[in-house]
Design a protein around this motif. Structure first.
Motif, short mmCIF file in Angstrom:
data_model
loop_
_atom_site.label_atom_id
_atom_site.label_comp_id
_atom_site.label_asym_id
_atom_site.label_seq_id
_atom_site.Cartn_x
_atom_site.Cartn_y
_atom_site.Cartn_z
N ALA A 114 -21.06 8.92 4.38
CA ALA A 114 -20.31 7.88 5.10
C ALA A 114 -19.46 8.41 6.25
O ALA A 114 -18.98 7.64 7.07
CB ALA A 114 -19.43 7.11 4.12
N PRO A 116 -19.07 10.26 9.67
CA PRO A 116 -19.83 10.78 10.80
C PRO A 116 -19.30 12.12 11.32
O PRO A 116 -20.03 12.87 11.95
CB PRO A 116 -19.69 9.68 11.86
CG PRO A 116 -18.49 8.90 11.46
CD PRO A 116 -18.36 9.02 9.98
N GLY A 117 -18.02 12.42 11.05
CA GLY A 117 -17.48 13.73 11.44
C GLY A 117 -18.23 14.82 10.69
O GLY A 117 -18.64 15.84 11.26
N PRO A 170 -11.04 3.40 11.26
CA PRO A 170 -9.91 4.36 11.34
C PRO A 170 -10.26 5.60 12.14
O PRO A 170 -9.49 6.57 12.11
CB PRO A 170 -9.70 4.73 9.85
CG PRO A 170 -11.05 4.60 9.23
CD PRO A 170 -11.72 3.45 9.95
N CYS A 171 -11.35 5.61 12.90
CA CYS A 171 -11.97 6.86 13.27
C CYS A 171 -12.72 6.78 14.61
O CYS A 171 -13.51 5.85 14.82
CB CYS A 171 -12.96 7.10 12.14
SG CYS A 171 -14.11 8.39 12.34
N LYS A 174 -16.72 7.17 14.44
CA LYS A 174 -17.54 5.99 14.14
C LYS A 174 -18.19 5.45 15.42
O LYS A 174 -19.23 4.80 15.36
CB LYS A 174 -16.68 4.90 13.47
CG LYS A 174 -16.32 5.24 12.03
CD LYS A 174 -17.49 4.96 11.13
CE LYS A 174 -17.28 5.49 9.73
NZ LYS A 174 -18.50 5.46 8.92
N MET A 323 -15.51 14.46 3.17
CA MET A 323 -14.88 13.73 4.28
C MET A 323 -14.23 14.76 5.21
O MET A 323 -13.55 15.68 4.71
CB MET A 323 -13.81 12.76 3.77
CG MET A 323 -14.35 11.66 2.89
SD MET A 323 -15.20 10.40 3.88
CE MET A 323 -16.25 9.66 2.63
N GLY A 328 -8.70 12.18 3.81
CA GLY A 328 -9.75 11.16 3.94
C GLY A 328 -9.51 10.14 5.03
O GLY A 328 -8.71 10.35 5.95
FE1 SF4 Z 1 -13.80 9.29 10.19
FE2 SF4 Z 1 -12.16 11.07 9.11
FE3 SF4 Z 1 -13.11 9.05 7.61
FE4 SF4 Z 1 -14.71 11.02 8.40
S1 SF4 Z 1 -12.94 11.20 7.01
S2 SF4 Z 1 -15.15 8.81 8.47
S3 SF4 Z 1 -13.93 11.54 10.44
S4 SF4 Z 1 -11.75 8.86 9.36
#
Ligand code: SF4
Length: 408
Positions: A114, A116-117, A170-171, A174, A323, A328
């Motif tokens: 889940a 993408p980083g 949050p990211c 994404k 993550m 997270g």
């Molecule tokens: Fe995005 Fe960080 Fe969540 Fe990975 S851990 S999906 S980079 S907010």
């Protein structure tokens, strides 16, 4: 988390994912649908001193005033990804334990997909040895995109090409995920290309919108929620899984314990902290033998350690929830920053409490919306249709000689 590996083509696509593009799509007469992540809801809830439910209702008012057609909830699509992940784990476990050929032994560990980083790092830095371990299930963002553009559009009698689908996340990574070729499809051979997610706004960018319009967010009316794709019960409360990054390890662990070993685990799981608070493991013992061992592994330092073990064939876990961000997704780079005088640590504690405030914990397998999606459309978990729409694949990125020389 992975901004160092953006290509020039991706840069052009990212520039299109802005507030201006979102607002102009409404004006162009597209049916705009917004899907909001539960982590973004929590961030806004802490910032404005509201509950996640109040935030969701006020966001519905804000977006609909702007002309948005529907406001959905990615904790709903996440339940579908969790169910598909449970089935994938059982399939991999049986492949690994019930067959003797060496290739099948490589079905485990299964790694969550889940983030993408993490995916960007794995594809561009780690190479092909790690990719077969990553779950083929799409992220909740892409899953809700696939549901809207393949199925919900028919229910709403709108052509998928006439829908502009925006997520609030949050990211920043994404945004990169949304522009992957794997998440573009064609309805007919010569038809227009359909993108599951047309644009991603971060929580911070959404706050910018609120500020730029001088909206008194806390005083906005609370509109009824769009229950077609939202984990909102008739009684008026939200429901979903615990776990600020999706609860993958927990839900798959409980499902595997029951399905493979007949053990129903009641009450919270006993996660043990290993090394630091971003690396935790949970085990199941049967007759004195450890039969399941899962880990949560957040942040780059922890994930690099665990990847080294996989490469050396010394990973003792069967499932890893990886993550890229420490703490997270609640701590993602696109979340609202701490207020003056507030430490990052205090903010993450407030977010963790707020995330499940008045949100009832619920089993994804019992989600009536997801049951309906299987009954009307996907048949059953792991079916051919589910594989087509809910699963994806990963690609090792071979660096060109020129870029290797530049690095050298
Ligand atoms: Fe995005 Fe960080 Fe969540 Fe990975 S851990 S999906 S980079 S907010």
């Amino acid at each position: 988390a992975c901004s160092g590996c953006i290509t020039s083509a991706e840069t052009v696509m990212l520039e299109k994912q802005s507030l201006d593009e979102f607002l102009s799509s409404i004006n162009k007469g597209k049916a705009v649908i917004v899907s909001v992540s539960p982590q973004s809801r929590a961030s806004l809830a802490v910032h404005f001193g509201l509950s996640p439910l109040q935030v969701f209702k006020k966001l519905t008012t804000l977006f609909k005033t702007l002309g948005v057609k529907a406001v959905f909830d990615t904790s709903c699509s996440r339940d579908l990804t969790l169910i598909e992940s449970c089935y994938e784990f059982i399939t991999r476990y049986r492949q690994c334990h019930l067959t003797t050929d060496e290739k099948s032994k490589l079905a485990l560990p299964m790694i969550s997909s889940a983030c993408p980083g993490w995916i960007c790092y794995a594809e561009k830095t780690l190479g092909s040895y790690i990719l077969p371990y990553i779950s083929s299930v799409k992220s909740p963002q892409q899953t809700i995109g696939a549901i809207i553009k393949n199925h919900i559009c028919q229910m709403l009698c709108i052509r998928p090409e006439d829908i502009y689908h925006v997520t609030v996340m949050p990211c920043y990574d994404k945004k990169l995920e949304a522009v992957r070729d794997d998440f573009v499809f064609q309805v007919e051979a010569q038809g227009e290309k359909i993108t599951e997610v047309d644009s991603v706004l971060t929580t911070g960018e959404l706050l910018d919108l609120v500020k730029s319009r001088s909206v008194d967010f806390a005083s906005l009316e609370e509109s009824p929620l769009d229950k077609l794709l939202a984990n909102a019960a008739e009684g008026g409360h939200l429901y979903g899984v615990h776990g600020s990054s999706g609860g993958y390890a927990e839900i798959i662990f409980r499902y595997a314990a029951k399905t493979l070993f007949g053990k129903e685990i009641v009450g919270p799981l006993n996660f043990k902290t290993i090394r630091n608070s971003d690396f935790k493991e949970v085990t199941l013992e049967v007759d004195g033998e450890t039969v399941l061992k899962f880990a949560l592994c957040y942040g780059f330092r922890n994930l690099q350690n665990v990847v080294r073990k996989i490469k050396a064939g010394k990973c003792e876990y069967q499932f890893l929830e990886i993550m890229a961000c420490p703490s997270g997704c609640l701590n993602g780079g696109g979340q609202i920053k701490p207020k003056a005088g507030e430490s990052a640590k205090d903010l993450i504690q407030s977010l963790e409490l707020k995330y499940m405030e008045n949100v009832t914990e619920a089993d994804p397998l019992e989600n009536p919306i997801i049951k309906g999606l299987y009954a009307e459309w996907l048949d059953e978990p792991g079916s051919e249709k589910a594989k087509k729409h809910m699963h994806t694949e990963y690609h090792p990125i071979v660096k060109s000689i020129t870029s290797q020389l530049q690095n050298w």
